[in-house]
Design an enzyme around this catalytic site. Structure first.
Site, PDB file in Angstrom:
ATOM      1  N   TRP A 324       0.832  -1.208   0.000  1.00  0.00           N
ATOM      2  CA  TRP A 324       0.000   0.000   0.000  1.00  0.00           C
ATOM      3  C   TRP A 324       0.867   1.258   0.000  1.00  0.00           C
ATOM      4  O   TRP A 324       0.543   2.254  -0.598  1.00  0.00           O
ATOM      5  CB  TRP A 324      -0.924  -0.001   1.233  1.00  0.00           C
ATOM      6  CG  TRP A 324      -1.799   1.204   1.358  1.00  0.00           C
ATOM      7  CD1 TRP A 324      -3.045   1.377   0.838  1.00  0.00           C
ATOM      8  CD2 TRP A 324      -1.508   2.413   2.080  1.00  0.00           C
ATOM      9  NE1 TRP A 324      -3.546   2.612   1.178  1.00  0.00           N
ATOM     10  CE2 TRP A 324      -2.628   3.269   1.941  1.00  0.00           C
ATOM     11  CE3 TRP A 324      -0.410   2.863   2.819  1.00  0.00           C
ATOM     12  CZ2 TRP A 324      -2.689   4.529   2.531  1.00  0.00           C
ATOM     13  CZ3 TRP A 324      -0.469   4.122   3.393  1.00  0.00           C
ATOM     14  CH2 TRP A 324      -1.600   4.938   3.241  1.00  0.00           C
ATOM     15  N   HIS A 325       2.006   1.146   0.709  1.00  0.00           N
ATOM     16  CA  HIS A 325       2.859   2.320   0.818  1.00  0.00           C
ATOM     17  C   HIS A 325       3.538   2.681  -0.491  1.00  0.00           C
ATOM     18  O   HIS A 325       3.928   3.823  -0.678  1.00  0.00           O
ATOM     19  CB  HIS A 325       3.916   2.108   1.904  1.00  0.00           C
ATOM     20  CG  HIS A 325       3.384   2.297   3.285  1.00  0.00           C
ATOM     21  ND1 HIS A 325       2.853   1.274   4.017  1.00  0.00           N
ATOM     22  CD2 HIS A 325       3.291   3.408   4.048  1.00  0.00           C
ATOM     23  CE1 HIS A 325       2.462   1.747   5.197  1.00  0.00           C
ATOM     24  NE2 HIS A 325       2.711   3.046   5.249  1.00  0.00           N
ATOM     25  N   GLY A 326       3.731   1.712  -1.358  1.00  0.00           N
ATOM     26  CA  GLY A 326       4.389   2.053  -2.615  1.00  0.00           C
ATOM     27  C   GLY A 326       4.503   0.849  -3.523  1.00  0.00           C
ATOM     28  O   GLY A 326       4.593  -0.282  -3.057  1.00  0.00           O
TER      29      GLY A 326
END
Lengths: 468, 270
Positions: A324-326
């Site tokens: 989700w973060h990247g």
């Protein structure tokens, strides 16, 4: 529009609150929605299609939400449609490139042909946050935790409200459902909200942006050219910047929400005081953790199943959290690292760390910056070089100035010290004693004026080079 | 309204915001500025000004830059490239020169450089240089004599009108010559930006840099003022700073400054 910027503070906010304050109660949500859309529109001026995407998302989810009413027969189908619609955009903008590139790598291994990607999609601002938020709405309605929102304006206000649209906190619909319908704001809440907002502004502008300078300086020079002490200082600087930046933003969101009568959830609960990674992730980006727990971990079985299944559930959550973060491998690796640490802690390490607090502190003091390095550096070669500087067991170093920690220390020592200080309970303890008296007011005004001064001087964001 | 006074914090904040709002609006260009730009500059040198609204003028017609080999020798002895260009040399510049100072390995030269330096501030800054503490450039050039002065400024001036910058540049060079009549002045072209920054920034991009570099190269006379350009060793095939050499698209990584020093050793004309 960035919260810590002159346009936001001196054009948008006064204008918005003037209109919002003068609006009769029935129209306040509409004013909030329109104001938030204007806020978002300003941010996506170069890519106006993303503005229309947001409008479309509100509308479609409103329609689907109504279809998820308990009486409908095909509600499960509608839920699936809703999930596919929402995640489709997130996937397309954020992850399509990643999968394409990796697919191309596999294809090249298999067939020898090289395919290059000649398209590049810019991520619509806030999509990671608002997608998760609207999905939480759909699932809650499906589970009959809340009735569907009948008013398009209210749903739009929930999804788009500018305090949390761009960078969270991820608000679950049921947390604000009642307040959407009816809320009263009196001067005490406005006062408290504005105080919280100023603290958040100071956290971002006076702490985060200043300490982040060390990380940018070291990155600009290249990690091969700094000594080990400076490499550690840079890792600490990044950890502090990430925290104060995100914490500041969340505080500003809370304050703004409070000024309008919304009690938005807290996102950070002094995470750097944790003694274990498990505790850390219950204090860091709390709303993200809650979302994953509520909508992934628990549906998969949560804690109510065999140990092995629990581990599998944890793995699923952490792979997704990392991703989700990247959209890049280092984030997945980061998620895996955290999963690994959390599992070991579950198997008994945590008890040891909490019993011997000094051990817990040292453990976290090392693991926090190291895990963030995996998060910060996308390229694995660079990561290797950086770790070679952190632990210089024969790693390469080119052009390292001897004793460079002295000029860096002189320049960044004070702000690093301040950053560490603000992670301890001391400032909070002091603040509780003075927030209600004139000294507290003076401090808040000083923070506000100091931040505004920095914004004027263009020292707002170290990533924007105003001075070369 | 009387209730509001029970919340002094709110009162003060309202006053503060109202008081600061005009300045903020002026800064954002929503209100006309109070004074001409240069005057404001003198007070607070580091504020970034919005780029000039008029389009930048056409660059002066491209003359053939007289390459050093083609120059007819006016004196009997044409200027010779030096064996050791750095002893008795002074570097004046911005953060890229700071990079040279810190990472290139050049120890024989003096450096008068700082992040943010521009032709508008070069004579006002006080720095530790040449063994003197917190001196201005005037003081340094009065105390010490140099054989050559390397000058590299320009990127911090891109927000201003190019004619003003070139005019001030030329005045700067003239002042340097006055203070150090025996020294050669070697103007370095400004380093290019990498594609990521150059393509996305309306002010700080290679077009503007090239225009400025072109204009200041006209100041070279081949006798005491020279113009050299290091960009070819760091550029990619499209004239951008090669991505691999930089992290922030503006500065080369520390380890590459030694290449710059080597290039200077080979290419300093005089």
């Amino acid at each position: 529009m960035v919260f810590s910027s002159l346009p936001f503070l001196f054009v948008f906010l006064p204008g918005f609150f003037l209109i919002y304050g003068l609006c009769p109660r029935r129209w306040k949500n509409a004013a909030l929605l329109l104001g938030s859309l204007a806020f978002y529109g300003y941010g996506v001026l170069e890519t106006p299609e993303y503005f229309f995407l947001l409008l479309l998302t509100i509308f479609i989810n409103w329609v689907i939400g109504l279809r998820l009413d308990a009486r409908f027969r095909h509600r499960r189908l509608w839920l699936v449609i809703g999930l596919i619609y929402n995640f489709f955009w997130l996937f397309a903008f954020k992850y399509a490139g990643f999968f394409f590139d990796n697919g191309a790598v596999l294809w090249r291994l298999a067939s020898g042909e090289t395919i290059t990607r000649n398209w590049e999609l810019i991520l619509p601002i806030g999509i990671s946050f608002y997608t998760f938020q609207i999905v939480s709405y759909l699932i809650d309605v499906y589970r009959e935790t809340v009735p569907p929102e009948r008013s398009l304006v209210n749903l739009g206000a929930y999804l788009c409200m500018f305090p949390q649209l761009i960078a969270g906190p991820i608000v679950q619909y049921r947390q604000v459902a009642r307040e959407l319908r009816r809320r009263t704001v009196r001067l005490p809440q406005i006062d408290q909200g504005l105080r919280t907002f100023v603290l958040g502004l100071g956290s971002k502008v006076l702490l985060a942006n200043r300490v982040g300078g060390l990380w940018t300086d070291v990155s600009a020079v290249g990690c091969e050219s700094v000594s080990t002490p400076v490499a550690w200082m840079a890792a600490a600087a990044y950890s502090l910047q990430l925290y104060f930046d995100f914490y500041g933003y969340s505080l500003m969101a809370l304050g703004l929400g409070q000024m309008m009568g919304f009690s938005l959830p807290e996102n950070f609960l002094q995470p750097y005081r944790s003694l274990s990674m498990t505790e850390f992730w219950r204090r860091w980006h709390v709303t993200l953790g809650s979302w994953f727990r509520e909508y992934v971990y628990i549906p998969l079985g949560g804690n109510r199943c065999g140990k092995l299944t629990q581990v599998r559930n944890l793995l699923a959550v952490w792979l997704l959290t990392g991703f989700w973060h990247g959209a890049s491998w280092n984030f997945i690796l980061w998620g895996l690292l955290l999963f690994f640490l959390l599992t070991i802690e579950r198997m008994g390490l945590r008890r040891i760390l909490e019993r011997r607090r000094w051990l817990g502190r040292i453990y976290m003091l090392l693991l926090i910056p190291l895990s963030w390095m995996l998060f910060a550096i996308t390229d694995f070669q660079e990561l290797g070089l950086f770790f070679g500087r952190l632990f210089p067991i024969g790693g390469p170093a080119r052009g390292v100035i001897p004793m460079d920690y002295i000029p860096y220390g002189k320049l960044y020592g004070p702000i690093l010290a301040a950053g560490f200080l603000f992670c301890t309970p001391l400032p909070g303890w002091l603040w509780k004693r003075m927030e209600r008296n004139p000294l507290g007011i003076a401090v808040l005004l000083a923070i506000f004026l100091g931040s505004v001064y920095c914004l004027f001087r263009g020292m707002n964001d170290p990533f924007l080079y105003f001075r070369f | 309204m009387r209730k509001l006074f029970r919340y002094p914090f709110l009162c003060f904040m309202a006053l503060t915001i109202v008081a600061v709002m005009p300045s903020a609006w002026r800064q954002l260009g929503l209100l006309p500025p109070r004074q001409p730009r240069r005057a404001i500059l003198a007070e607070i040198p580091e504020i970034r000004f919005p780029a000039a609204p008029e389009p930048l003028p056409e660059p002066p017609p491209m003359e053939e830059e007289p390459s050093l080999e083609e120059l007819p020798p006016e004196d009997s002895l044409p200027p010779q490239p030096p064996e050791d260009p750095f002893t008795g040399a002074l570097f004046i510049g911005d953060s890229r020169t700071e990079g040279i100072r810190l990472y290139s390995g050049i120890t024989e030269a003096d450096f008068f450089s700082s992040t943010g330096m521009s032709v508008y501030t070069v004579f006002e800054e006080r720095l530790d240089a040449g063994g003197l503490k917190k001196c201005t450039l005037n003081e340094l050039l009065t105390e010490k004599q140099y054989q050559r002065i390397f000058l590299m400024l320009g990127i911090n001036e891109l927000g201003y009108k190019i004619e003003e910058t070139v005019q001030t540049y030329s005045e700067t060079v003239a002042t340097l010559q006055e203070l150090q009549p025996e020294a050669y002045i070697i103007i370095q072209a400004n380093l290019h930006l990498a594609k990521k920054r150059s393509d996305s920034d309306k002010t700080f991009n290679n077009n503007n840099l090239n225009q400025l570099n072109q204009a200041i190269s006209q100041l070279a006379d081949g006798k005491t003022i020279f113009f050299i350009d290091v960009n070819p060793i760091f550029d990619d095939e499209n004239g951008y700073l090669t991505e691999a050499y930089t992290w922030d698209s503006v500065h080369i990584l520390g380890k590459y400054y030694s290449q710059w020093a080597d290039w200077l050793r080979e290419n300093t004309p005089v």
